[in-house]
Scaffold this motif. Structure first.
Motif, mmCIF file in Angstrom:
data_model
loop_
_atom_site.group_PDB
_atom_site.id
_atom_site.type_symbol
_atom_site.label_atom_id
_atom_site.label_comp_id
_atom_site.label_asym_id
_atom_site.label_seq_id
_atom_site.Cartn_x
_atom_site.Cartn_y
_atom_site.Cartn_z
ATOM 1 N N ASP A 20 0.817 -1.213 0.000
ATOM 2 C CA ASP A 20 0.000 0.000 0.000
ATOM 3 C C ASP A 20 0.856 1.271 0.000
ATOM 4 O O ASP A 20 0.394 2.335 0.367
ATOM 5 C CB ASP A 20 -0.958 -0.001 1.182
ATOM 6 C CG ASP A 20 -0.239 -0.139 2.524
ATOM 7 O OD1 ASP A 20 1.005 -0.183 2.537
ATOM 8 O OD2 ASP A 20 -0.934 -0.180 3.545
ATOM 9 N N ASP A 21 2.098 1.149 -0.404
ATOM 10 C CA ASP A 21 2.931 2.342 -0.536
ATOM 11 C C ASP A 21 3.482 2.399 -1.965
ATOM 12 O O ASP A 21 3.171 1.547 -2.778
ATOM 13 C CB ASP A 21 4.064 2.342 0.503
ATOM 14 C CG ASP A 21 4.988 1.155 0.351
ATOM 15 O OD1 ASP A 21 5.629 1.022 -0.713
ATOM 16 O OD2 ASP A 21 5.086 0.348 1.286
ATOM 17 N N GLU A 22 4.307 3.379 -2.264
ATOM 18 C CA GLU A 22 4.769 3.565 -3.636
ATOM 19 C C GLU A 22 5.955 2.680 -4.024
ATOM 20 O O GLU A 22 6.162 2.416 -5.200
ATOM 21 C CB GLU A 22 5.149 5.029 -3.860
ATOM 22 C CG GLU A 22 3.942 5.945 -3.814
ATOM 23 C CD GLU A 22 4.322 7.391 -4.079
ATOM 24 O OE1 GLU A 22 5.384 7.640 -4.673
ATOM 25 O OE2 GLU A 22 3.550 8.263 -3.681
#
Length: 75
Positions: A20-22
């Motif tokens: 859920d992060d880049e």
């Protein structure tokens, strides 16, 4: 993670990538792409995976999932 085990041998693997992060999705996707080549055709109890496809953090998740899979397979 869905899996198919027949007579104690991994015959298929399907992995979700829940990042859920880049940054993490790229590592998870490379790990998920490389994992089947490492485990399909291998007895479940013989699977050892740590750093794979440059993803040093994904193996912890996989190690935990593998412990659950082994436990499920025993029942």
């Amino acid at each position: 993670m869905a899996r198919t085990i027949e007579n104690g041998i991994v015959i298929d693997v399907d992995i979700t990538t829940p990042a859920d992060d880049e940054v993490s999705p790229g590592y998870q996707l490379r790990f998920a792409d490389a994992l089947p080549r490492e485990v399909v055709g291998t007895p479940l109890d013989d699977i050892v995976v740590d750093r794979l496809a440059g993803s040093s953090g994904c193996f912890e998740w996989f190690k935990n999932a593998l412990a659950d899979i082994r436990e499920d397979a025993r029942h």
